[in-house]
Design an enzyme around this catalytic site. Structure first.
Site, short mmCIF file in Angstrom:
data_model
loop_
_atom_site.label_atom_id
_atom_site.label_comp_id
_atom_site.label_asym_id
_atom_site.label_seq_id
_atom_site.Cartn_x
_atom_site.Cartn_y
_atom_site.Cartn_z
N HIS A 166 0.84 -1.22 0.00
CA HIS A 166 0.00 0.00 0.00
C HIS A 166 0.87 1.27 0.00
O HIS A 166 0.44 2.32 0.48
CB HIS A 166 -0.94 0.04 1.21
CG HIS A 166 -1.86 -1.13 1.32
ND1 HIS A 166 -3.14 -1.12 0.82
CD2 HIS A 166 -1.67 -2.36 1.87
CE1 HIS A 166 -3.72 -2.29 1.07
NE2 HIS A 166 -2.83 -3.06 1.69
N SER A 187 18.67 17.20 -16.49
CA SER A 187 18.02 18.51 -16.47
C SER A 187 18.89 19.52 -17.21
O SER A 187 20.12 19.44 -17.17
CB SER A 187 17.82 18.97 -15.02
OG SER A 187 17.34 20.30 -14.98
N LYS A 229 21.67 16.45 -11.92
CA LYS A 229 20.44 15.68 -11.81
C LYS A 229 20.46 14.52 -12.81
O LYS A 229 20.81 14.69 -13.97
CB LYS A 229 19.22 16.56 -12.09
CG LYS A 229 17.89 15.92 -11.75
CD LYS A 229 16.77 16.96 -11.85
CE LYS A 229 15.44 16.40 -11.37
NZ LYS A 229 14.94 15.36 -12.25
N GLU A 231 11.35 5.21 -17.70
CA GLU A 231 10.34 6.10 -18.28
C GLU A 231 10.00 5.70 -19.71
O GLU A 231 8.84 5.77 -20.13
CB GLU A 231 10.84 7.55 -18.23
CG GLU A 231 10.85 8.11 -16.81
CD GLU A 231 11.49 9.49 -16.72
OE1 GLU A 231 11.95 10.01 -17.76
OE2 GLU A 231 11.53 10.05 -15.61
#
Length: 441
Positions: free
Chosen positions: A166, A296, A302, A309
Site C-alpha cells: 500500500h 536537467s 540531476k 520512463e
C-alpha cells in the site's frame, strides 16, 4: 533514386488504393509485405508442382517473390495501412508488383494469385509475420531480460531492505527477493507468448474467399505450409476449422492479450525501479540506476530514470494497441473479419516496441543497477512494521503500542521497546532483520 524518379512496378488497382486511402501516411507493416512475398513464392512453386502453372512462369514469379520477401522492393508497397479491411488492396499490390517483375506474359490474378484470395492470403501473412517477429525478436529479448534480473537477484540476495505494501512500510524483504519476482514476471511473460503462438501459427490459407477452398487445389494449402515451414524453420499449421480461421482473428487477439500482460508487468517493474532509485537524498534511495545522460537543462548533476520512463511509455502504447485490437477482433461478420490491417499494424508495433524496450531495460538499466547498501540498511532498520516479529513474544496489542509510540515520537523501535519492558535478549531474537526477510524466524 528519389521518389519522383522511382519506377512504379504496381498497376491500376494499387494506384486506385493510394488515391482512395490518404489516411495516415503509414504503410502496411513491412513484415507483412515480406510474408506476402514468401507466401506467393511458395504458392507459385506449389502450383507448378501440382501441374497447374507453367514451371518457367512459376519460377519467375517465385524469384521475384523471394526478392520482395528480402525487402528489395519495400518502396513498391505505397498503400496506407488504413485501407479496405480485408487487406485486398495490399494483396493486389503484391500481385501487380510480382507480375511486373516476372515478365509481360505473367498475369497478376491468373498466375500470381492462383489458388488464393485476399481473404485467406492477407491474414495468413499477418499471422506469420506476428509468429516470426514474436519468435525471433520478442522472445529472445524477454529471455535476455529475465537473465539480467535473475543475475541481480543472486547478487542482491543478502541485501535487506524495507518491504512496502500500500506504499507503506511493511516487514523487511531482500532486494534479491524483489528482483527474483521481476525475473519471474518476465519468465511468465515469455510463457504467455509461447502459449498463444500455436494458435497464431494456424493460418487460413486454402480457404480462399469464404473458407470453402473454392478455386484452389485440395493439396495446395498443405504443400505451401510445408514449404514455408521448411524454408523458415517456423511451425506453420492447418486451421482446426477453415471457417473459424477465415471468419475471425481470435488468435491475434489472444497474442495481443499476452502482450498487454507484458506491458502491465513492465509497468510495475519500471515504476518500482524508478521509485527505488529516487533521490538520491530526498527519495527512497535503495538503488543506483545507471547514469546515462544529464537529467536537467537547469539543475546540475540531476540524473533521471530515463529507461524506466521509456518502458512506461511503451507499455502505455501497447495497452492502447490492445484495446484497438480487441475492438477490431470483435467486429468480424459471418465469413470474414474486415479489420485485419488495423490488427496487423497494432500487433506488430506492440511486438516490436516490447522487444526493443526489453533489450533497453536489460542492457541500459538492469545490468548496471547497483544496490545502495546504506539506503537499504536505513530503510530496513526504519520500518516500523518489523515490530510484527514481536507479536509471538509480547502479543499484537503490545507490539502495536510500541509502533504507535515510535511513530509519534520519531524514535527507533528498539528504544521504545526497551522502554515498554521488552528485554534486550527477546528484542534481538525477534528482530533479526535478515532472518525476518528470509522467513526463518
Amino acid at each position: 533514386m528519389g521518389v519522383s524518379e522511382r519506377v512504379e512496378l504496381w498497376g491500376g488497382e494499387t494506384t486506385k488504393a493510394v488515391a482512395n486511402f490518404p489516411i495516415s501516411g503509414e504503410g502496411v507493416p513491412l513484415p507483412v509485405i515480406h510474408w506476402l512475398g514468401r507466401i506467393k513464392g511458395a504458392a507459385a512453386r506449389v502450383n507448378a508442382d501440382l501441374g497447374l502453372l507453367d514451371g518457367e512462369i512459376a519460377e519467375r514469379i517465385a524469384a521475384a517473390a523471394d526478392r520482395v520477401a528480402a525487402g528489395e522492393f519495400d518502396d513498391q508497397f505505397p498503400i496506407d495501412v488504413f485501407q479496405t479491411g480485408s487487406g485486398t488492396s495490399s494483396n493486389m499490390n503484391a500481385n501487380e508488383v510480382l507480375a511486373t517483375l516476372a515478365g509481360e506474359d505473367v498475369h497478376r490474378n491468373d498466375h500470381v494469385n492462383m489458388g488464393q484470395s485476399s481473404n485467406d492470403v492477407f491474414p495468413s501473412a499477418v499471422h506469420l509475420a506476428a509468429l516470426d517477429q514474436a519468435t525471433h525478436d520478442l522472445l529472445p529479448a524477454l529471455e535476455g531480460l529475465e537473465k539480467a534480473f535473475a543475475a541481480k537477484a543472486t547478487e542482491f540476495h543478502d541485501v535487506v531492505k524495507a518491504g512496502r505494501t500500500h506504499l507503506m512500510d511493511a516487514v523487511p524483504v531482500t532486494l534479491g527477493q524483489e528482483f527474483s519476482g521481476y525475473a519471474a514476471q518476465v519468465r511468465l511473460a515469455g510463457r504467455r507468448v509461447r502459449g498463444a503462438l500455436p494458435q497464431v501459427a494456424q493460418i487460413p490459407l486454402g480457404g480462399t474467399a469464404t473458407g470453402t477452398g473454392m478455386n484452389t487445389h485440395p493439396e495446395f494449402a498443405e504443400r505451401v505450409r510445408a514449404r514455408l515451414s521448411e524454408t523458415t524453420g517456423l511451425t506453420i499449421s492447418a486451421p482446426e476449422d477453415p471457417f473459424e480461421a477465415q471468419g475471425n482473428r481470435d488468435a491475434l487477439v489472444e497474442l495481443s492479450g499476452a502482450l498487454k500482460v507484458i506491458a502491465v508487468s513492465f509497468t510495475k517493474i519500471a515504476n518500482d525501479l524508478a521509485l527505488m532509485g529516487s533521490g538520491p537524498r530526498a527519495g527512497i534511495g535503495e538503488l543506483f540506476l545507471p547514469e546515462l545522460q544529464k537529467g536537467s537543462s537547469i539543475m546540475p548533476g540531476k540524473v533521471n530514470p530515463v529507461i524506466p520512463e521509456v518502458v512506461l511509455q511503451v507499455s502505455a502504447q501497447v495497452i492502447g494497441n490492445d484495446t484497438a485490437i480487441t475492438i477490431a477482433g470483435s467486429q468480424g461478420n459471418f465469413e470474414l473479419n474486415v479489420r485485419v490491417p488495423l490488427i496487423a499494424r497494432n500487433l506488430l508495433e506492440s511486438i516490436r516496441l516490447l522487444a526493443a524496450a526489453a533489450r533497453a531495460l536489460n542492457e541500459k538499466c538492469v545490468s548496471g543497477i547497483e544496490a545502495n547498501l546504506a539506503g537499504c540498511e536505513r530503510s530496513a532498520e526504519s520500518t516500523l512494521a518489523a515490530a510484527t516479529a514481536l507479536n509471538p513474544f509480547i502479543g499484537y496489542d503490545k507490539a502495536a503500542e510500541i509502533v504507535k509510540e515510535a511513530a509519534s515520537s520519531g524514535r527507533m523501535l528498539r528504544e521504545v521497546a526497551y522502554e515498554k519492558g521488552v528485554d534486550e535478549e527477546t528484542y534481538n531474537k525477534a528482530m533479526d532483520l535478515r532472518k525476518m526477510a528470509q522467513g526463518n524466524l
